[in-house]
Design a protein around this motif. Structure first.
Motif, PDB file in Angstrom:
ATOM      1  N   ALA A  75       0.834  -1.207   0.000  1.00  0.00           N
ATOM      2  CA  ALA A  75       0.000   0.000   0.000  1.00  0.00           C
ATOM      3  C   ALA A  75       0.866   1.254   0.000  1.00  0.00           C
ATOM      4  N   LEU A  76       1.950   1.233   0.764  1.00  0.00           N
ATOM      5  CA  LEU A  76       2.858   2.378   0.792  1.00  0.00           C
ATOM      6  C   LEU A  76       3.487   2.616  -0.568  1.00  0.00           C
ATOM      7  N   GLU A  77       3.914   1.533  -1.219  1.00  0.00           N
ATOM      8  CA  GLU A  77       4.539   1.676  -2.531  1.00  0.00           C
ATOM      9  C   GLU A  77       3.535   2.202  -3.553  1.00  0.00           C
ATOM     10  N   LEU A  78       2.309   1.707  -3.482  1.00  0.00           N
ATOM     11  CA  LEU A  78       1.259   2.143  -4.402  1.00  0.00           C
ATOM     12  C   LEU A  78       0.963   3.632  -4.217  1.00  0.00           C
ATOM     13  N   LEU A  79       1.094   4.102  -3.002  1.00  0.00           N
ATOM     14  CA  LEU A  79       0.809   5.506  -2.700  1.00  0.00           C
ATOM     15  C   LEU A  79       1.721   6.443  -3.477  1.00  0.00           C
ATOM     16  N   GLY A  80       2.929   5.987  -3.777  1.00  0.00           N
ATOM     17  CA  GLY A  80       3.887   6.842  -4.464  1.00  0.00           C
ATOM     18  C   GLY A  80       3.847   6.756  -5.975  1.00  0.00           C
ATOM     19  N   GLU A  81       2.968   5.926  -6.511  1.00  0.00           N
ATOM     20  CA  GLU A  81       2.894   5.784  -7.968  1.00  0.00           C
ATOM     21  C   GLU A  81       2.089   6.912  -8.600  1.00  0.00           C
ATOM     22  N   ILE A 109      -8.509   2.680  -0.043  1.00  0.00           N
ATOM     23  CA  ILE A 109      -8.189   3.878   0.730  1.00  0.00           C
ATOM     24  C   ILE A 109      -6.966   4.579   0.149  1.00  0.00           C
ATOM     25  N   VAL A 110      -5.983   3.802  -0.305  1.00  0.00           N
ATOM     26  CA  VAL A 110      -4.820   4.379  -0.977  1.00  0.00           C
ATOM     27  C   VAL A 110      -5.262   5.173  -2.207  1.00  0.00           C
ATOM     28  N   HIS A 160       3.803  10.887   3.890  1.00  0.00           N
ATOM     29  CA  HIS A 160       4.166  12.169   3.290  1.00  0.00           C
ATOM     30  C   HIS A 160       5.331  11.999   2.318  1.00  0.00           C
ATOM     31  N   ALA A 161       6.301  11.166   2.700  1.00  0.00           N
ATOM     32  CA  ALA A 161       7.463  10.944   1.838  1.00  0.00           C
ATOM     33  C   ALA A 161       7.063  10.280   0.524  1.00  0.00           C
ATOM     34  N   LYS A 162       6.051   9.411   0.565  1.00  0.00           N
ATOM     35  CA  LYS A 162       5.575   8.764  -0.657  1.00  0.00           C
ATOM     36  C   LYS A 162       4.761   9.722  -1.519  1.00  0.00           C
ATOM     37  N   LEU A 163       3.971  10.586  -0.887  1.00  0.00           N
ATOM     38  CA  LEU A 163       3.089  11.484  -1.632  1.00  0.00           C
ATOM     39  C   LEU A 163       3.831  12.690  -2.204  1.00  0.00           C
TER      40      LEU A 163
END
Length: 227
Positions: A75-81, A109-110, A160-163
């Motif tokens: 989910a974290l990785e997907l957030l940064g795509e 949610i992501v 925040h770092a991913k977004l």
């Protein structure tokens, strides 16, 4: 909304779609007419609220376990795509994301958080969308924190770092003519009425506790205060 059946144990962390991460505090029987019904007593920390949900209705409502650490990392990785451009019609955008929130998977949610973060970099979000964004971001933060066993503040920084790299690549707020803020107040009243009706249909008579949470901290799915 997922209807996969799960069996929960006391003290287990679960996700209640649209409401947040909760903890099973008790599993008990209650007489309902001539029948004995088994209930989950769930404490929702984010709203400091206790809800009583019939075990038989939990799957229909979409209550599910916290995701695995592996899925939380996905989910974290997907957030940064990068994402596709979203509609400028904020009413349509709001309803689409609200439907995703009710479905309740971590990847839904992501999608909400990415969509509304992206849009906020183009134009300030209307009030309703800002509340939806804040709610979805908090849900995501809490679930990942429990899944990875990390403090909420650390997970907030991770989100925040991913977004932010995505936001940095987007053009600064450009001049865009759309109807984001047209009749905002009128639609706010309309969507609140629709939410009230749809929640009654979605969660059944025995799961109405989430809709009436403002009436007290301890309540059951029929809307009655806990005795």
């Amino acid at each position: 909304m997922s209807e996969e059946n799960f069996e929960f144990a006391i003290d287990q962390r679960v996700v209640y779609p649209s409401q947040g991460v909760g903890q099973i505090k008790e599993i008990f029987d209650r007489k309902v007419g001539e029948e004995t019904v088994k209930y989950y007593k769930i404490y929702l920390e984010v709203s400091d609220m206790i809800v009583m949900i019939p075990v038989a209705n939990a799957a229909m409502i979409g209550i599910r376990p916290i995701v695995s650490a592996e899925d939380a990392q996905k989910a974290l990785e997907l957030l940064g795509e990068e994402i596709e451009p979203v509609t400028s019609d904020w009413k349509l955008r709001y309803q689409m994301n609200l439907d995703l929130l009710k479905k309740g998977s971590i990847f839904d949610i992501v999608s909400i958080v990415r969509c509304l973060y992206h849009r906020s970099k183009v134009k300030e979000l209307p009030i309703l969308e800002r509340k939806l964004y804040d709610n979805a971001k908090k849900l995501l933060e809490d679930e990942i924190a429990f899944a990875l066993d990390k403090p909420s503040k650390e997970v907030e920084s991770m989100l925040h770092a991913k977004l932010e790299p995505l936001g940095a690549l987007l053009p600064k707020k450009s001049i865009i003519i759309d109807d984001d803020e047209d009749d905002d107040d009128e639609f706010s009243d309309e969507i609140n009425d629709n939410d009230s009706d749809s929640e009654d249909d979605d969660d059944s008579d025995e799961a109405d506790s989430a809709d009436e949470a403002d009436e007290g901290d301890e309540m059951d799915d029929d809307g009655d205060d806990e005795e």
